[in-house]
Design an enzyme around this catalytic site. Structure first.
Site, short mmCIF file in Angstrom:
data_model
loop_
_atom_site.label_atom_id
_atom_site.label_comp_id
_atom_site.label_asym_id
_atom_site.label_seq_id
_atom_site.Cartn_x
_atom_site.Cartn_y
_atom_site.Cartn_z
N SER A 1 0.81 -1.22 0.00
CA SER A 1 0.00 0.00 0.00
C SER A 1 0.84 1.27 0.00
O SER A 1 1.72 1.45 0.85
CB SER A 1 -0.88 -0.02 1.26
OG SER A 1 -1.29 1.28 1.62
N GLY A 2 0.54 2.17 -0.91
CA GLY A 2 1.24 3.46 -0.95
C GLY A 2 0.99 4.27 0.32
O GLY A 2 1.89 4.93 0.84
N LEU A 3 -0.25 4.20 0.81
CA LEU A 3 -0.57 4.92 2.04
C LEU A 3 0.27 4.38 3.20
O LEU A 3 0.88 5.14 3.96
CB LEU A 3 -2.07 4.77 2.36
CG LEU A 3 -2.51 5.34 3.71
CD1 LEU A 3 -2.46 6.85 3.71
CD2 LEU A 3 -3.92 4.85 4.07
N HIS B 1 -12.35 2.84 -7.46
CA HIS B 1 -12.20 3.34 -6.10
C HIS B 1 -13.30 4.34 -5.77
O HIS B 1 -13.80 5.04 -6.66
CB HIS B 1 -10.83 4.01 -5.93
CG HIS B 1 -10.35 4.02 -4.51
ND1 HIS B 1 -10.90 3.24 -3.52
CD2 HIS B 1 -9.36 4.73 -3.89
CE1 HIS B 1 -10.28 3.45 -2.38
NE2 HIS B 1 -9.34 4.35 -2.58
N SER C 1 -6.40 9.19 -1.96
CA SER C 1 -7.77 9.41 -2.41
C SER C 1 -8.70 9.94 -1.31
O SER C 1 -9.77 10.47 -1.61
CB SER C 1 -8.34 8.11 -2.96
OG SER C 1 -7.52 7.63 -3.99
N ASP D 1 0.79 3.99 -7.39
CA ASP D 1 0.31 5.37 -7.46
C ASP D 1 0.02 5.76 -8.90
O ASP D 1 -0.61 5.02 -9.62
CB ASP D 1 1.33 6.28 -6.75
CG ASP D 1 1.55 5.84 -5.31
OD1 ASP D 1 0.55 5.56 -4.62
OD2 ASP D 1 2.71 5.72 -4.88
N ARG E 1 -6.48 1.65 -12.26
CA ARG E 1 -7.35 2.15 -11.19
C ARG E 1 -8.08 3.40 -11.65
O ARG E 1 -7.45 4.39 -12.04
CB ARG E 1 -6.48 2.43 -9.97
CG ARG E 1 -7.16 3.18 -8.86
CD ARG E 1 -6.36 3.00 -7.61
NE ARG E 1 -6.56 4.03 -6.64
CZ ARG E 1 -5.98 4.05 -5.45
NH1 ARG E 1 -5.14 3.09 -5.11
NH2 ARG E 1 -6.20 5.03 -4.61
N GLU F 1 -2.93 4.41 -11.13
CA GLU F 1 -4.20 5.15 -11.07
C GLU F 1 -4.18 6.35 -12.01
O GLU F 1 -3.10 6.90 -12.29
CB GLU F 1 -4.48 5.58 -9.62
CG GLU F 1 -3.48 6.54 -9.04
CD GLU F 1 -3.55 6.62 -7.50
OE1 GLU F 1 -3.41 5.58 -6.85
OE2 GLU F 1 -3.72 7.74 -6.98
C1 SPV Z 1 -3.34 2.61 -0.67
O1 SPV Z 1 -3.46 1.69 0.12
O2 SPV Z 1 -2.35 3.34 -0.72
C2 SPV Z 1 -4.40 2.89 -1.64
C3 SPV Z 1 -5.76 2.62 -1.27
O3 SPV Z 1 -4.12 3.41 -2.69
S1 SPV Z 1 -6.41 4.07 -0.59
O4 SPV Z 1 -5.58 4.49 0.49
O5 SPV Z 1 -7.74 3.66 -0.20
O6 SPV Z 1 -6.47 5.07 -1.63
MG MG Z 2 -2.28 4.20 -2.73
#
Ligand code: SPV
Ligand code: MG
Length: 307
Positions: free
Chosen positions: A42-44, A185, A119, A83, A154, A110
């Site tokens: 996950s980027g987050l 999403h 997001s 991303d 995405r 995305e």
């Molecule tokens: C992430 O997990 O980095 C995502 C999903 O892209 S979200 O955080 O829901 O955008």
């Molecule tokens: Mg992300």
């Protein structure tokens, strides 16, 4: 079997594929141990783990180093959240080559402008043109070496304030461009718009959903609505953060750890998960080393080497 083939098999088998978000090898091990089918890098989570916003602050190289640890930790497929692809179509092609060689089964890109922003952050949610994103998907597909490697496209239309029509139009264009799956999403509390997308979707590739905000819906319900993969994107980070904050506060409040002991993992669990017992079995089979004449001298005994 390549990681990519492993992911293809998950998509081909009956039932929804359940994926857990992680930011390091440890999270991946916990996800595998819990029984998830695959891992979402996950980027987050990765950004948070480095203490920076999920806004393309980390470079692709920063992320790749973490990705390598994640793929090497588990046998289940890893889908990398890439991303907006870290730039234009040329950046995407370079990224696919590096990520594929790092052992990921799929990348997800995305259709937002670079630098992207998570997001769930208000504002900063601008989409690139369909033509530009179609170019990125084409570049990604042309760059992959393993034919089973997957590119997840995405669609961020619902996040950016557009309606269902725009989301469906974009998804159809991304299919034409060669995407292997569509991730739709949304950040609504209700799953309704995602359900509407799924019921309108007649494309030939599977749909992936991320029910972070519309969490009242179950995996089985999403499956019945037509989703093929569900990603629980950030629950490890959030669960861990809450648990760690509580224990840290409690240690200071009680001036000790006894009251926290039953809420923290036993040390044996840590040793097991990091492969210590596998290492000891390996020693028993292949040797530990150090069996020189003075191997009975304890390590760190302070003895200096003879000149
Ligand atoms: C992430 O997990 O980095 C995502 C999903 O892209 S979200 O955080 O829901 O955008
Ligand atoms: Mg992300």
């Amino acid at each position: 079997m390549s990681a990519a083939l492993g992911l293809r098999k998950l998509f081909a088998r009956p039932g929804i594929v359940r994926v857990i978000g992680v930011h390091n090898a440890w999270g991946a091990r916990l996800g595998e141990r819990a029984g998830f089918d695959a891992i979402w890098a996950s980027g987050l989570e990765l950004s948070a783990s480095h203490g920076v916003p999920d806004a393309d602050i980390l470079t692709m190289g920063d992320l790749l180093a973490d990705i390598r640890w994640i793929t090497s930790a588990v046998p289940i497929p890893v889908i990398a959240d890439c991303d907006a692809g870290y730039g234009n179509a040329s950046n995407v092609a370079h990224m696919v080559r590096l990520y594929e060689s790092a052992g990921v089964a799929a990348v997800c890109i995305e259709d937002k402008v670079f630098p992207k922003t998570n997001s769930f952050v208000e504002g900063r949610q601008r989409l690139v043109s369909i033509a530009e994103f179609v170019g990125k998907i084409g570049a990604a597909k042309a760059a992959q070496a393993d034919p089973d490697f997957m590119v997840v496209a995405r669609v961020e239309s619902l996040i950016a304030g557009y309606g269902l029509d725009e989301a469906l139009k974009r998804a159809a264009a991304y299919v034409e461009a060669g995407a292997d799956a569509i991730l739709i999403h949304a950040k609504d509390k209700s799953p309704q718009r995602v359900l509407d997308f799924l019921s309108a979707w007649s494309g030939p590739i599977p749909v992936v959903v991320v029910p972070t905000m519309y969490h009242s819906i179950t995996g089985a319900e999403l499956e019945r609505a037509g989703a093929k993969m569900v990603i629980y994107a950030n629950h490890g980070l959030r669960a861990g953060t809450q648990a760690v904050m509580e224990v840290f506060e409690e240690i200071l409040r009680t001036d000790g750890t006894t009251s926290s002991e039953d809420r923290i993992a036993p040390l044996n669990t840590i040793l097991e998960l990091q492969g210590t017992f596998t290492m000891l079995a390996h020693d028993a089979r292949y040797g530990y080393g150090g069996d020189s004449p003075d191997s009975d001298v304890p390590l760190n005994s302070g003895r200096t080497a003879e000149k």
